[in-house]
Design a protein around this motif. Structure first.
Motif, PDB file in Angstrom:
ATOM      1  N   CYS A  22       0.850  -1.194   0.000  1.00  0.00           N
ATOM      2  CA  CYS A  22       0.000   0.000   0.000  1.00  0.00           C
ATOM      3  C   CYS A  22       0.882   1.240   0.000  1.00  0.00           C
ATOM      4  CB  CYS A  22      -0.939  -0.019   1.202  1.00  0.00           C
ATOM      5  SG  CYS A  22      -0.071  -0.023   2.790  1.00  0.00           S
ATOM      6  N   ALA A  82      -5.007  -3.696  -2.579  1.00  0.00           N
ATOM      7  CA  ALA A  82      -6.461  -3.455  -2.530  1.00  0.00           C
ATOM      8  C   ALA A  82      -6.951  -2.915  -3.877  1.00  0.00           C
ATOM      9  CB  ALA A  82      -6.785  -2.472  -1.413  1.00  0.00           C
ATOM     10  N   LYS A  88     -11.266  -3.689   1.204  1.00  0.00           N
ATOM     11  CA  LYS A  88     -10.117  -2.914   1.679  1.00  0.00           C
ATOM     12  C   LYS A  88      -9.889  -3.217   3.159  1.00  0.00           C
ATOM     13  CE  LYS A  88     -12.214   0.768   0.259  1.00  0.00           C
ATOM     14  NZ  LYS A  88     -12.603   2.155  -0.093  1.00  0.00           N
TER      15      LYS A  88
END
Length: 462
Positions: free
Chosen positions: A205, A235, A267
């Protein structure tokens, strides 16, 4: 309700049964198979006298052992021919869809799943290949399995697995010119080592990851396995949804709208806990290259190979690579360039290379091989004129397959020769007995092909 990671949400949603003091039975949404790890699994089914439980959820292709030239002719290599013929016969007997040689959808298993829209968020996906983690770029749980597990999935559409721990790897900031997703993942592995992710499933991320294309995200997740992780995932977001929409097997109409609503909920919850966390700055990353015999032995292209300091593993690697600790790789003469594999053989990779080499010529002594990841990529490259650009620059565009990634087919690097490769592994003999492999991005590989030696691609871009 306790906050959950994206991994936990998908995993928990697919657990069919928990065995006391043992593994969990996990349902599998998509199963990909190829010619190398499936024959023994099908033989096991025949021995038991059972069929494939849900054949429509299994997709087969020929990729690892196929030639990348003259695919319209019978395969010359006896072992390759036997493996491909066995796959054809098994798929025919058990009713499994096969995209074999000559089929417009044929290609590397981890390239065709996403480009056909078979790979979708929220799924569990397996294949008898460690780099199945590639599919995790779409926000799903994808991992490689062994041949006995391939048989389990064919027979039951489930697999026995111990739930991994979770890891967050966050990369924030803006990448410098000439730095690609391949450089991000080589940098991360160089920092946390090839065993740093052992026992974990990684979620990538941060702003640098969010700004990547789907091709770039697939490269990152593909090589999560090289840090010892069980797999990697990102995600899903609008980039993901835009990529999937309209593809051959993507949901259509009302089904698309329903799926989209589901996918948008995939998520990690804000307060969810990971077992391990790592943070990196995109600005610290420069074009990367490996110097040793595992993907963790990487340095920035302008850096120096680490001094030995009594480290036996580095000493052994450098002896194999015929390199010296403390020296620079810049300017080192190379012999081969391989751009391809499930890591970097998508249309974006070919476009980047074509843009760099257009109007230029490769060094005379370099053998430069570009292998598209699928028939679809090959077709697109021809339609866009990329094949002509590459040919004019002296590069050879071959037909789809795993090719020189793993030295299982005819595309091998000779003993003692240096190859800059966009693939995922640089183990001893990986590209052929005695071959010396240096992993890099498609841009760094193409730059080396043009100059004939290891080059900082930023000099050519500037």
């Amino acid at each position: 309700m306790q906050p959950k990671t994206l991994f936990d949400k998908i995993w928990d949603n697919h657990v069919v049964h928990e065995i006391e003091n043992g593994p969990q039975v996990v349902y599998i949404d998509r199963h990909f198979i190829h010619e190398v790890t499936s024959p023994q699994a099908f033989a096991g089914l025949k021995k038991r006298g059972i069929g494939v439980f849900r054949p429509k959820q299994t997709i087969a292709t020929a990729d690892h052992n196929v030639p990348t030239q003259d695919q319209h002719l019978p395969i010359k290599d006896a072992l390759s021919k036997h493996q491909v013929d066995t796959l054809i016969n098994n798929c025919d007997e058990f009713g499994v869809e096969l995209y074999g040689l000559g089929h417009p959808y044929q290609g590397i298993v981890h390239v065709i799943g996403p480009e056909l829209g078979i790979t979708q968020p929220g799924m569990t996906i397996v294949c008898g290949d460690s780099h199945t983690s590639t599919h995790g770029a779409f926000g799903n749980i994808a991992f490689g399995i062994g041949t006995s597990e391939v048989e389990q999935v064919l027979a039951t559409q489930c697999v026995l697995q111990k739930k991994p721990k979770t890891m967050k790897i966050q990369v924030d900031g803006e990448l410098k010119n000439g730095v690609l997703s391949k450089d991000i993942i080589l940098y991360v592995i160089s920092k946390i080592s090839t065993s740093g992710g052992t026992g974990h499933f990684v979620e990538f991320c941060g702003t640098a990851i969010e700004n990547l294309s789907m091709e770039g995200r697939m490269t990152i997740c593909n090589m999560s396995i090289e840090m010892g992780a069980r797999g990697g995932m990102i995600a899903p977001d609008n980039t993901t949804f835009d990529y999937i929409k309209g593809r051959e097997f993507a949901p259509k109409g009302a089904e698309w709208e329903a799926k989209l609503a589901e996918w948008k909920a995939l998520k990690t919850d804000p307060d969810a806990n990971f077992d391990t966390e790592h943070y990196f700055k995109a600005e610290d990353i420069e074009p990367m290259i490996t110097y040793g015999t595992n993907p963790g032995m990487g340095i920035g292209v302008t850096g120096n190979i680490p001094a030995l300091n009594g480290d036996i593993s580095i000493k052994k690697s450098l002896e194999y690579m015929a390199l010296e600790g403390g020296s620079q790789l810049l300017g080192k003469k190379i012999d081969y360039v391989f751009i391809g594999s499930c890591t970097n053989s998508r249309i974006e990779d070919l476009r980047l290379v074509a843009e760099l080499v257009k109007g230029k010529k490769k060094a005379d002594h370099v053998n430069a091989m570009i292998v598209p990841g699928s028939k679809q990529v090959e077709k697109q490259a021809i339609e866009e004129g990329i094949d002509k650009v590459l040919l004019a620059a002296g590069f050879e565009l071959r037909q789809p397959g795993c090719s020189a990634c793993l030295g299982m087919n005819e595309d091998k690097v000779p003993k003692g020769k240096y190859c800059i490769s966009t693939s995922n592994r640089n183990f001893e003999g990986r590209q052929g007995p005695g071959a010396r492999t240096m992993l890099a991005s498609p841009l760094t590989a193409a730059a080396a092909a043009l100059t004939g030696h290891i080059t900082d691609v930023r000099e050519l871009l500037n």
